[in-house]
Design a protein around this motif. Structure first.
Motif, PDB file in Angstrom:
ATOM      1  N   HIS A 243       0.836  -1.204   0.000  1.00 14.87           N
ATOM      2  CA  HIS A 243       0.000   0.000   0.000  1.00 14.87           C
ATOM      3  C   HIS A 243       0.872   1.256   0.000  1.00 14.87           C
ATOM      4  CE1 HIS A 243      -3.734   2.200   0.542  1.00 14.87           C
ATOM      5  NE2 HIS A 243      -3.104   2.954   1.423  1.00 14.87           N
ATOM      6  N   ALA A 244       1.933   1.245   0.795  1.00 21.85           N
ATOM      7  CA  ALA A 244       2.832   2.404   0.829  1.00 21.85           C
ATOM      8  C   ALA A 244       3.492   2.611  -0.534  1.00 21.85           C
ATOM      9  CB  ALA A 244       3.886   2.222   1.917  1.00 21.85           C
ATOM     10  N   ALA A 245       3.910   1.517  -1.174  1.00 26.43           N
ATOM     11  CA  ALA A 245       4.537   1.616  -2.496  1.00 26.43           C
ATOM     12  C   ALA A 245       3.563   2.205  -3.521  1.00 26.43           C
ATOM     13  CB  ALA A 245       5.019   0.236  -2.950  1.00 26.43           C
ATOM     14  N   ALA A 246       2.308   1.761  -3.469  1.00 25.16           N
ATOM     15  CA  ALA A 246       1.302   2.280  -4.394  1.00 25.16           C
ATOM     16  C   ALA A 246       1.046   3.768  -4.163  1.00 25.16           C
ATOM     17  CB  ALA A 246       0.004   1.490  -4.246  1.00 25.16           C
ATOM     18  N   ALA A 247       0.995   4.171  -2.894  1.00 22.25           N
ATOM     19  CA  ALA A 247       0.770   5.576  -2.569  1.00 22.25           C
ATOM     20  C   ALA A 247       1.933   6.445  -3.035  1.00 22.25           C
ATOM     21  CB  ALA A 247       0.561   5.740  -1.061  1.00 22.25           C
ATOM     22  N   LEU A 248       3.150   5.951  -2.842  1.00 17.37           N
ATOM     23  CA  LEU A 248       4.334   6.687  -3.286  1.00 17.37           C
ATOM     24  C   LEU A 248       4.367   6.801  -4.804  1.00 17.37           C
ATOM     25  CD1 LEU A 248       6.848   5.032  -0.830  1.00 17.37           C
ATOM     26  CD2 LEU A 248       6.423   7.494  -0.937  1.00 17.37           C
ATOM     27  N   ALA A 249       4.015   5.706  -5.505  1.00 16.60           N
ATOM     28  CA  ALA A 249       3.998   5.729  -6.973  1.00 16.60           C
ATOM     29  C   ALA A 249       2.954   6.705  -7.488  1.00 16.60           C
ATOM     30  CB  ALA A 249       3.743   4.325  -7.507  1.00 16.60           C
ATOM     31  N   ALA A 250       1.808   6.761  -6.812  1.00 17.98           N
ATOM     32  CA  ALA A 250       0.748   7.673  -7.232  1.00 17.98           C
ATOM     33  C   ALA A 250       1.183   9.127  -7.127  1.00 17.98           C
ATOM     34  CB  ALA A 250      -0.499   7.442  -6.385  1.00 17.98           C
ATOM     35  N   ARG A 251       2.018   9.425  -6.151  1.00 16.92           N
ATOM     36  CA  ARG A 251       2.443  10.809  -5.966  1.00 16.92           C
ATOM     37  C   ARG A 251       3.715  11.146  -6.733  1.00 16.92           C
ATOM     38  NH1 ARG A 251       3.723  14.234  -0.338  1.00 16.92           N
ATOM     39  NH2 ARG A 251       4.308  16.136  -1.447  1.00 16.92           N
ATOM     40  N   HIS A 252       4.653  10.190  -6.805  1.00 23.18           N
ATOM     41  CA  HIS A 252       5.989  10.507  -7.329  1.00 23.18           C
ATOM     42  C   HIS A 252       6.320   9.815  -8.651  1.00 23.18           C
ATOM     43  CE1 HIS A 252       7.017  12.502  -3.531  1.00 23.18           C
ATOM     44  NE2 HIS A 252       6.453  11.482  -2.914  1.00 23.18           N
ATOM     45  N   GLY A 253       5.448   8.915  -9.116  1.00 25.98           N
ATOM     46  CA  GLY A 253       5.738   8.188 -10.336  1.00 25.98           C
ATOM     47  C   GLY A 253       6.294   6.804 -10.040  1.00 25.98           C
ATOM     48  N   SER A 254       6.305   5.964 -11.067  1.00 25.03           N
ATOM     49  CA  SER A 254       6.693   4.558 -10.865  1.00 25.03           C
ATOM     50  C   SER A 254       8.156   4.276 -11.149  1.00 25.03           C
ATOM     51  CB  SER A 254       5.831   3.658 -11.762  1.00 25.03           C
ATOM     52  OG  SER A 254       5.971   4.040 -13.117  1.00 25.03           O
ATOM     53  N   GLY A 255       8.888   5.266 -11.659  1.00 26.91           N
ATOM     54  CA  GLY A 255      10.307   5.081 -11.929  1.00 26.91           C
ATOM     55  C   GLY A 255      11.168   5.566 -10.772  1.00 26.91           C
ATOM     56  N   ALA A 256      12.341   6.078 -11.091  1.00 21.96           N
ATOM     57  CA  ALA A 256      13.214   6.655 -10.070  1.00 21.96           C
ATOM     58  C   ALA A 256      12.500   7.822  -9.399  1.00 21.96           C
ATOM     59  CB  ALA A 256      14.525   7.112 -10.681  1.00 21.96           C
ATOM     60  N   VAL A 257      12.658   7.929  -8.089  1.00 20.78           N
ATOM     61  CA  VAL A 257      11.949   8.955  -7.327  1.00 20.78           C
ATOM     62  C   VAL A 257      12.932   9.765  -6.487  1.00 20.78           C
ATOM     63  CG1 VAL A 257       9.760   7.728  -7.247  1.00 20.78           C
ATOM     64  CG2 VAL A 257      11.467   7.296  -5.475  1.00 20.78           C
ATOM     65  N   ALA A 258      12.554  11.000  -6.186  1.00 25.68           N
ATOM     66  CA  ALA A 258      13.369  11.874  -5.340  1.00 25.68           C
ATOM     67  C   ALA A 258      12.449  12.808  -4.576  1.00 25.68           C
ATOM     68  CB  ALA A 258      14.360  12.676  -6.175  1.00 25.68           C
ATOM     69  N   ALA A 259      12.846  13.152  -3.368  1.00 28.96           N
ATOM     70  CA  ALA A 259      12.047  14.069  -2.545  1.00 28.96           C
ATOM     71  C   ALA A 259      12.937  14.680  -1.466  1.00 28.96           C
ATOM     72  CB  ALA A 259      10.866  13.342  -1.910  1.00 28.96           C
ATOM     73  N   LYS A 260      12.433  15.740  -0.882  1.00 30.82           N
ATOM     74  CA  LYS A 260      13.177  16.485   0.132  1.00 30.82           C
ATOM     75  C   LYS A 260      13.280  15.719   1.449  1.00 30.82           C
ATOM     76  CE  LYS A 260      12.771  20.756   2.877  1.00 30.82           C
ATOM     77  NZ  LYS A 260      11.870  21.880   3.196  1.00 30.82           N
ATOM     78  N   ILE A 261      14.463  15.776   2.052  1.00 32.74           N
ATOM     79  CA  ILE A 261      14.661  15.408   3.452  1.00 32.74           C
ATOM     80  C   ILE A 261      15.318  16.597   4.137  1.00 32.74           C
ATOM     81  CG2 ILE A 261      14.717  12.883   3.337  1.00 32.74           C
ATOM     82  CD1 ILE A 261      17.719  13.002   2.965  1.00 32.74           C
TER      83      ILE A 261
END
Length: 270
Positions: A243-261
């Motif tokens: 479920h977490a993977a699906a939620a992340l893909a929905a927001r950031h895409g299904s390929g390589a992802v990047a976000a702020k820390i």
């Protein structure tokens, strides 16, 4: 913080090092190592070393005559850290509680700690211990995560898990890793422990992964969040990770992802 928030055991150490270190810890380990090395310390103590991300980054930067004592409360984490470190006669591995350090007064030039202060039951008491083992004029260098809203993937995973466990959402990430983010409080705690010359810098980095699945696996299976999910019943870990993977893909895409820390880096003088 719950008592279970401190238990890094089972498969967590390996998954933590495999997934979490490159995802969020490596850039801050490099930063902490650079800052530590700039002080040219002869005797270093690392507390709450985890799987050794800082140790691996800092050891090559220390002088050949330096001594480096690496500790963690959790023996499984420390064992894993030692297994990943190249042979180095300067390094001593020792299980130790930051609340009651088994070292003499004024034994170290530098005490460093990467993302461990959030787990201390009494932070001012732990800081007093750090000051006690520091030589006069020595330094305490550590970092803590900023609030979870400034750390996108952690926040996304937490929100996703709240969707599938609405009556009892797993809150480990918000409660503990991201639960000690008030810089005014951090400064007060250090001052109460006797530190001075306190400098706090807030630093943003990018968290990167080849897929949203890796991010979900990292947080759900490479942290104590795993234990919190598994406590909710058989089979929940896989379902939560999916479920977490699906939620992340929905927001950031299904390929390589990047976000702020984002984290706070703190330096204080003994």
């Amino acid at each position: 913080m719950l008592e279970t928030d401190k238990v890094f055991a089972g498969s967590i150490p390996e998954n933590y090092d495999r997934y979490m270190v490159p995802l969020i810890f490596a850039p801050y380990a490099a930063d902490l190592a650079r800052r530590a090395a700039s002080l040219s310390p002869g005797a270093v103590l690392e507390i709450a070393a985890g799987t050794g991300a800082v140790t691996r980054a800092l050891a090559p930067k220390l002088s050949q005559g330096a001594t480096y004592v690496v500790t963690d409360l959790n023996q499984p984490m420390l064992d894993y850290a030692a297994s990943q470190q190249a042979a180095d006669s300067r390094i001593t591995w020792r299980q130790a509680d930051a609340m009651a350090l088994p070292f003499e007064n004024a034994a170290f030039d530098l005490v460093c700690c990467q993302f461990g202060a959030m787990f201390f039951p009494d932070r001012t008491a732990a800081y007093r211990e750090a000051k006690r083992v520091l030589k006069p004029g020595g330094h305490f260098l550590f970092n803590v995560w900023d609030r979870i809203e400034e750390n996108v993937f952690a926040n996304d995973v937490t929100n996703a898990l709240a969707e599938i466990f609405p009556n009892d959402p797993p809150r480990f990430l918000a409660r503990t890793p991201h639960g000690y983010n008030d810089t005014a409080l951090i400064r007060r705690d250090l001052e109460q422990a006797g530190f001075s010359g306190i400098a706090i810098e807030t630093r943003a980095e990018q968290s990167r992964a080849p897929s949203p699945r890796l991010v979900a696996t990292a947080y759900c299976q490479g942290t104590v969040l795993r234990s919190e999910i598994e406590a909710r019943g058989p089979g929940q870990l896989d379902a939560a990770t999916d479920h977490a993977a699906a939620a992340l893909a929905a927001r950031h895409g299904s390929g390589a992802v990047a976000a702020k820390i984002q984290a706070h880096i703190i330096m204080a003088a003994a």
